[in-house]
Design an enzyme around this catalytic site. Structure first.
Site, PDB file in Angstrom:
ATOM      1  N   ASP A   9     -24.532  29.776  -7.482  1.00  0.00           N
ATOM      2  CA  ASP A   9     -25.040  29.203  -8.565  1.00  0.00           C
ATOM      3  C   ASP A   9     -24.531  29.243  -9.871  1.00  0.00           C
ATOM      4  O   ASP A   9     -25.009  31.187 -10.189  1.00  0.00           O
ATOM      5  CB  ASP A   9     -25.851  28.623  -8.617  1.00  0.00           C
ATOM      6  CG  ASP A   9     -27.037  27.964  -9.819  1.00  0.00           C
ATOM      7  OD1 ASP A   9     -25.681  27.301 -10.512  1.00  0.00           O
ATOM      8  OD2 ASP A   9     -28.087  27.610  -9.359  1.00  0.00           O
ATOM      9  N   ILE A  10     -23.885  29.336 -10.455  1.00  0.00           N
ATOM     10  CA  ILE A  10     -22.964  29.706 -11.831  1.00  0.00           C
ATOM     11  C   ILE A  10     -24.033  30.051 -12.894  1.00  0.00           C
ATOM     12  O   ILE A  10     -23.760  30.480 -13.285  1.00  0.00           O
ATOM     13  CB  ILE A  10     -21.483  29.180 -12.024  1.00  0.00           C
ATOM     14  CG1 ILE A  10     -20.697  30.149 -12.881  1.00  0.00           C
ATOM     15  CG2 ILE A  10     -22.160  27.941 -12.893  1.00  0.00           C
ATOM     16  CD1 ILE A  10     -19.941  30.020 -13.756  1.00  0.00           C
ATOM     17  N   ASN A  23     -16.101  17.906 -20.545  1.00  0.00           N
ATOM     18  CA  ASN A  23     -15.180  17.545 -20.213  1.00  0.00           C
ATOM     19  C   ASN A  23     -14.997  17.611 -21.692  1.00  0.00           C
ATOM     20  O   ASN A  23     -15.713  18.366 -22.216  1.00  0.00           O
ATOM     21  CB  ASN A  23     -15.875  15.501 -19.716  1.00  0.00           C
ATOM     22  CG  ASN A  23     -16.976  16.105 -20.432  1.00  0.00           C
ATOM     23  OD1 ASN A  23     -17.345  16.509 -21.952  1.00  0.00           O
ATOM     24  ND2 ASN A  23     -17.798  15.703 -19.697  1.00  0.00           N
ATOM     25  N   GLY A  31     -21.388  17.377 -12.175  1.00  0.00           N
ATOM     26  CA  GLY A  31     -20.681  18.654 -11.295  1.00  0.00           C
ATOM     27  C   GLY A  31     -21.429  20.103 -12.418  1.00  0.00           C
ATOM     28  O   GLY A  31     -22.236  20.247 -12.433  1.00  0.00           O
ATOM     29  N   VAL A  32     -20.271  21.090 -12.582  1.00  0.00           N
ATOM     30  CA  VAL A  32     -20.844  22.356 -12.987  1.00  0.00           C
ATOM     31  C   VAL A  32     -21.128  22.228 -14.507  1.00  0.00           C
ATOM     32  O   VAL A  32     -22.146  22.624 -14.735  1.00  0.00           O
ATOM     33  CB  VAL A  32     -19.549  23.126 -13.354  1.00  0.00           C
ATOM     34  CG1 VAL A  32     -19.814  24.749 -14.558  1.00  0.00           C
ATOM     35  CG2 VAL A  32     -19.075  23.842 -11.664  1.00  0.00           C
ATOM     36  N   ASP A  33     -20.785  21.249 -15.190  1.00  0.00           N
ATOM     37  CA  ASP A  33     -21.167  21.040 -16.544  1.00  0.00           C
ATOM     38  C   ASP A  33     -22.547  20.280 -16.833  1.00  0.00           C
ATOM     39  O   ASP A  33     -23.694  21.228 -17.547  1.00  0.00           O
ATOM     40  CB  ASP A  33     -20.012  20.109 -16.686  1.00  0.00           C
ATOM     41  CG  ASP A  33     -20.422  20.129 -18.987  1.00  0.00           C
ATOM     42  OD1 ASP A  33     -20.044  20.469 -18.766  1.00  0.00           O
ATOM     43  OD2 ASP A  33     -19.809  18.496 -18.691  1.00  0.00           O
ATOM     44  N   SER A 121     -11.550  22.619 -12.937  1.00  0.00           N
ATOM     45  CA  SER A 121     -10.866  21.623 -12.609  1.00  0.00           C
ATOM     46  C   SER A 121     -10.556  21.179 -11.006  1.00  0.00           C
ATOM     47  O   SER A 121     -10.141  20.192 -10.089  1.00  0.00           O
ATOM     48  CB  SER A 121      -9.257  21.698 -12.612  1.00  0.00           C
ATOM     49  OG  SER A 121      -8.984  20.681 -14.244  1.00  0.00           O
ATOM     50  N   GLY A 123     -13.150  20.116  -8.821  1.00  0.00           N
ATOM     51  CA  GLY A 123     -14.068  19.363  -8.374  1.00  0.00           C
ATOM     52  C   GLY A 123     -13.662  17.963  -8.790  1.00  0.00           C
ATOM     53  O   GLY A 123     -12.145  17.390  -8.176  1.00  0.00           O
ATOM     54  N   VAL A 124     -14.165  17.108  -9.477  1.00  0.00           N
ATOM     55  CA  VAL A 124     -13.576  15.504  -9.702  1.00  0.00           C
ATOM     56  C   VAL A 124     -12.701  15.511 -10.233  1.00  0.00           C
ATOM     57  O   VAL A 124     -11.847  14.346 -10.273  1.00  0.00           O
ATOM     58  CB  VAL A 124     -15.444  14.589 -10.146  1.00  0.00           C
ATOM     59  CG1 VAL A 124     -16.249  14.883  -9.991  1.00  0.00           C
ATOM     60  CG2 VAL A 124     -15.350  15.213 -12.093  1.00  0.00           C
TER      61      VAL A 124
END
Length: 173
Positions: A9-10, A23, A31-33, A121, A123-124
């Site tokens: 987990d970042i 985004n 996601g990460v965001d 990039s 992931g989704v």
């Protein structure tokens, strides 16, 4: 420059800066965001809103990077970068490489000695994991020549076993 892989987990990375695969709107997402915004708290969103109101009214362009506070995260800063959506008909690898290069440049400008990256990039946005790992590791290694040892430690934080395998294979190649 030391390059490490610490899967997980970042948002728990104990580095000076962590990179958000954001985004262009900079106002959170999935996601990460989404994880970074949730864990970091409202300070990150407030800083992103300020950036949108001042420096990036049309959003952050793909391949660029900008820093904000890290809010309640262990890191001091979040460096937001927008990766490209993968395309089978157009080579966007230079934009993906720019995400890593520009994030490192921002980190160096802040005085960060360590930085943690997700698989931008992959992931989704659909970038194939093996190629995403190849570009990430290659760009970070090349950036040492440009930035020197300003940022002493780069940590890749792949999420999931397939991502970890891809990054380990590229790092060991």
């Amino acid at each position: 420059m030391d390059i490490e892989i610490r899967p997980g987990d970042i948002t728990t990375a104990e580095t000076d800066a962590i990179v958000n695969a954001a985004n262009s709107g900079l106002l959170g997402g999935g996601g990460v965001d989404g994880a970074i915004h949730r864990a970091g708290g409202p300070e990150i969103l407030a800083a992103c809103r300020e950036l949108r109101a001042t420096s990036f009214p049309d959003g952050l362009p793909a391949g660029q990077a900008v820093a904000t506070t890290a809010g309640r995260l262990p890191a001091r800063w979040v460096i937001h970068t927008v990766g490209p959506v993968h395309s089978a008909s157009e080579d966007r690898s230079a934009t993906l490489a720019s995400c890593y290069r520009e994030s490192l440049r921002v980190a160096a400008g802040l005085g960060a000695r360590s930085i943690a990256f997700p698989a931008i990039s992959a992931g989704v946005y659909g970038w194939p994991m093996d190629d995403a790992a190849r570009l990430a590791v290659q760009t970070v290694r090349e950036s040492v020549e440009e930035l020197g040892e300003t940022v002493g430690t780069v940590v890749f934080v792949p999420f999931g076993e397939a991502a970890e395998r891809a990054f380990r294979a590229r790092l060991e190649a």
